[in-house]
Design a protein around this motif. Structure first.
Motif, mmCIF file in Angstrom:
data_model
loop_
_atom_site.group_PDB
_atom_site.id
_atom_site.type_symbol
_atom_site.label_atom_id
_atom_site.label_comp_id
_atom_site.label_asym_id
_atom_site.label_seq_id
_atom_site.Cartn_x
_atom_site.Cartn_y
_atom_site.Cartn_z
ATOM 1 N N TYR A 125 -5.611 8.539 5.077
ATOM 2 C CA TYR A 125 -5.534 8.371 6.528
ATOM 3 C C TYR A 125 -4.449 9.233 7.172
ATOM 4 C CZ TYR A 125 -8.563 4.223 6.519
ATOM 5 O OH TYR A 125 -9.627 3.372 6.407
ATOM 6 N N GLU A 147 -3.365 -0.480 14.374
ATOM 7 C CA GLU A 147 -4.019 0.301 13.313
ATOM 8 C C GLU A 147 -5.241 0.975 13.895
ATOM 9 O OE1 GLU A 147 -4.993 -1.407 9.511
ATOM 10 O OE2 GLU A 147 -3.163 -2.622 9.512
ATOM 11 N N GLN A 165 0.813 -1.219 0.000
ATOM 12 C CA GLN A 165 0.000 0.000 0.000
ATOM 13 C C GLN A 165 0.847 1.268 0.000
ATOM 14 O OE1 GLN A 165 -2.478 -1.942 3.263
ATOM 15 N NE2 GLN A 165 -3.980 -0.533 2.385
ATOM 16 N N LEU A 183 -6.970 -0.399 1.096
ATOM 17 C CA LEU A 183 -7.085 -1.855 0.883
ATOM 18 C C LEU A 183 -8.442 -2.214 0.286
ATOM 19 C CD1 LEU A 183 -6.128 -4.865 1.566
ATOM 20 C CD2 LEU A 183 -7.530 -4.583 3.597
ATOM 21 N N SER A 184 -9.523 -1.720 0.908
ATOM 22 C CA SER A 184 -10.851 -2.206 0.524
ATOM 23 C C SER A 184 -11.348 -1.601 -0.779
ATOM 24 C CB SER A 184 -11.867 -1.932 1.637
ATOM 25 O OG SER A 184 -11.927 -0.556 1.919
ATOM 26 N N GLU A 201 -4.104 -9.130 10.211
ATOM 27 C CA GLU A 201 -5.541 -9.425 10.106
ATOM 28 C C GLU A 201 -5.803 -10.830 9.587
ATOM 29 O OE1 GLU A 201 -7.540 -6.169 8.115
ATOM 30 O OE2 GLU A 201 -7.411 -4.956 9.915
ATOM 31 N N LYS A 235 -9.121 7.899 -0.401
ATOM 32 C CA LYS A 235 -9.476 7.555 0.977
ATOM 33 C C LYS A 235 -8.182 7.657 1.794
ATOM 34 C CE LYS A 235 -11.917 4.123 3.739
ATOM 35 N NZ LYS A 235 -12.288 2.719 3.910
HETATM 36 C C1 BG6 Z 1 -6.859 -2.874 7.720
HETATM 37 C C2 BG6 Z 1 -5.705 -3.345 6.895
HETATM 38 O O1 BG6 Z 1 -7.911 -3.716 7.415
HETATM 39 O O2 BG6 Z 1 -7.460 -1.658 7.463
HETATM 40 C C3 BG6 Z 1 -5.037 -2.261 6.061
HETATM 41 O O3 BG6 Z 1 -4.735 -4.032 7.655
HETATM 42 C C4 BG6 Z 1 -6.101 -1.322 5.542
HETATM 43 O O4 BG6 Z 1 -4.289 -2.883 5.061
HETATM 44 C C5 BG6 Z 1 -6.803 -0.658 6.708
HETATM 45 O O5 BG6 Z 1 -5.620 -0.375 4.641
HETATM 46 C C6 BG6 Z 1 -7.842 0.384 6.337
HETATM 47 O O6 BG6 Z 1 -8.733 -0.120 5.408
HETATM 48 P P1 BG6 Z 1 -9.021 0.608 4.035
HETATM 49 O O7 BG6 Z 1 -9.862 -0.319 3.284
HETATM 50 O O8 BG6 Z 1 -9.711 1.878 4.376
HETATM 51 O O9 BG6 Z 1 -7.681 0.839 3.385
#
Ligand code: BG6
Length: 448
Positions: free
Chosen positions: A410, A345, A19, A401-402, A164, A408
């Motif tokens: 962070y 996380e 990522q 990831l999703s 996870e 999106k």
């Molecule tokens: C966790 C994962 O599920 O959530 C990460 O370990 C992921 O890889 C993170 O990026 C946030 O989820 P998303 O889908 O918003 O990237």
């Protein structure tokens, strides 16, 4: 006696190789299942070819982490950068890259926390063995671990065997993108065996090292106080806790029969498996926490997602925001396992806009983090939960990831890159960067 917030608390940030790194075919790296999946995304989504280009920006990024005051950085190593085809020759360039990163982190006073497997299996192992469906993949994983324990060793004290593991699916688990439960849980059993052997090996090769594995957790509430909803809540909770139960305690829990019975799973085991599971239990339990959910007898529950909660607001991606749920989770996990926990996380995925004057005023992220950090400190100081640290997700923006989106975001640090792969990857601090710097410098006191 009053508990105190520990001075040794590890304030940190977190990421995963596919990522953030980019450089997907540079330095001798092989293709991973994450690369394979992301290359199939629509052109509206980012991919792993460039990601946030940490591969070329690592020094600048670590300097920004140092300035932020981070004490720890959790990141995953890409197995296919170390061993391109998953089970053959070690790639010296891959080792050299991570050694540079680790040495520089340590020079800056930032402890590395390494995830050995964050969903990015070398694709060659899917082609050759159907991934974790084969017991041979356990041997490949242990070859990879042994290589790292030798070449990195105690420069890294904290290790996570799997990210996870309760959410791993598709090619990251099996030889197909949509395995049935029977195939999936057999693959999971192989991962349990791999993790236990890696922990044992790590303890032998690096006395004093500490091993955890990482779980996707959300607090789960029953939709009503109807006994059937409450019972359903317990069953859903067990779907996630099952993974921690096996890995932290070293044996399958008594409710395994019910869980597998409802899913039509008959586990394939071999003589000696029980002893292997017992021989490598976790030293600490780590998890991601973003949200909570509710369940009723009607809910289709999937790892962290259930129904919306009428008492909570949600993120733009529909994830209910629930700081108290984090405190609840921390208590629940410590009550159950009596092992230190590590929150590896947490964070808010949001759309950030650059103002005309160049600033990014992510007050929504500050609000989310402030409320969650206060809840975390309450769990430590008031409830007495031992917690080693907190590594917020992102710090530096990275690919989702999703959704596969770059929008999106962070991070406290904006990365100039859009969903279509356009951008310079230049870094820019957001408002939350200075806010977080103050939180860390005061060891949390500025939150109040
Ligand atoms: C966790 C994962 O599920 O959530 C990460 O370990 C992921 O890889 C993170 O990026 C946030 O989820 P998303 O889908 O918003 O990237």
């Amino acid at each position: 006696m009053m508990n105190q917030f520990p001075a040794s608390f590890l304030w940190g940030a977190s990421s995963s190789a596919f990522q953030i790194e980019g450089g997907w075919d540079e330095g001798g790296k092989g293709m991973t299942v994450a690369d394979f999946n992301s290359f199939k995304l629509s052109d509206k989504q980012a991919d792993t070819k460039v990601a946030s280009d940490f591969y070329h920006h690592w020094k600048e990024d670590i300097d920004l982490m140092k300035e932020l005051g981070l004490k720890a950085y959790r990141f995953s190593l890409s197995w296919a950068r170390i061993i391109p085809d998953g089970d053959g020759e070690v790639n010296p360039e891959g080792i050299a890259f991570y050694n540079k990163v680790i040495d520089y982190l340590i020079e800056q006073g930032i402890r590395p926390l390494v995830t050995l497997y964050h969903f990015d299996l070398p694709y060659a192992l899917v082609e050759k063995y159907n991934g974790w469906e084969s017991r041979h993949t356990i041997d490949c994983y242990l070859h990879y671990c042994r290589t790292l324990f030798e070449r990195i060793g105690m420069r890294c004290r904290y290790w996570l065997t799997f990210n996870e593991i309760n959410a791993v699916r598709g090619y990251a688990s099996c030889g197909t993108s949509s395995a049935d439960d029977q195939t999936h849980y057999n693959a999971v059993h192989n991962m349990f065996l791999a993790s236990a052997q890696a922990v044992k090996l790590g303890h032998e090769m690096m006395p004093g090292s500490q091993f955890g594995a990482m779980y996707a957790l959300s607090e789960i509430y029953p939709a009503t106080c109807k006994p059937e909803d409450m019972f359903r809540q317990m069953q859903c909770r067990r779907e996630s806790l099952f993974f921690i139960d096996v890995m932290a305690r070293g044996y399958y829990p008594s409710y395994t029969g019910d869980l597998f019975g409802r899913r039509g799973v008959t586990l394939h085991t071999e003589p000696g498996d029980d002893e292997i599971l017992k021989s490598g239990t976790l030293d600490f339990v780590s998890f991601s926490y973003y949200r909570s959910c509710t369940v009723s007898t009607e809910t289709k529950f999937n790892v962290i997602g259930g129904d919306q909660n009428p008492y909570l607001q949600s993120t733009p991606w529909g994830w209910p925001i629930d700081p108290l749920g984090l405190r609840y989770c921390m208590n629940e996990i410590y009550d159950r396992y009596q092992k230190p926990i590590f929150i590896v996380e947490n964070g808010l995925g949001a759309i950030d806009e650059i103002e005309e004057d160049g600033t990014i005023n992510d007050t929504y992220r500050i609000n989310y983090l402030r409320d969650h950090l206060k809840a975390m400190i309450d769990a430590i100081v008031i409830d007495g939960v031992p917690c080693l640290g907190y590594t917020m997700w992102g710090c530096i923006d990275l690919v989702s990831l999703s959704t596969g989106e770059m929008k999106k975001r962070y991070g406290h640090i904006y990365v100039d890159m859009d969903d279509k792969g356009n951008g310079t990857c230049a870094r820019r601090k957001k408002l939350s960067y200075d806010w977080m710097k103050e939180v860390i410098a005061t060891n949390g006191e500025s939150l109040w």
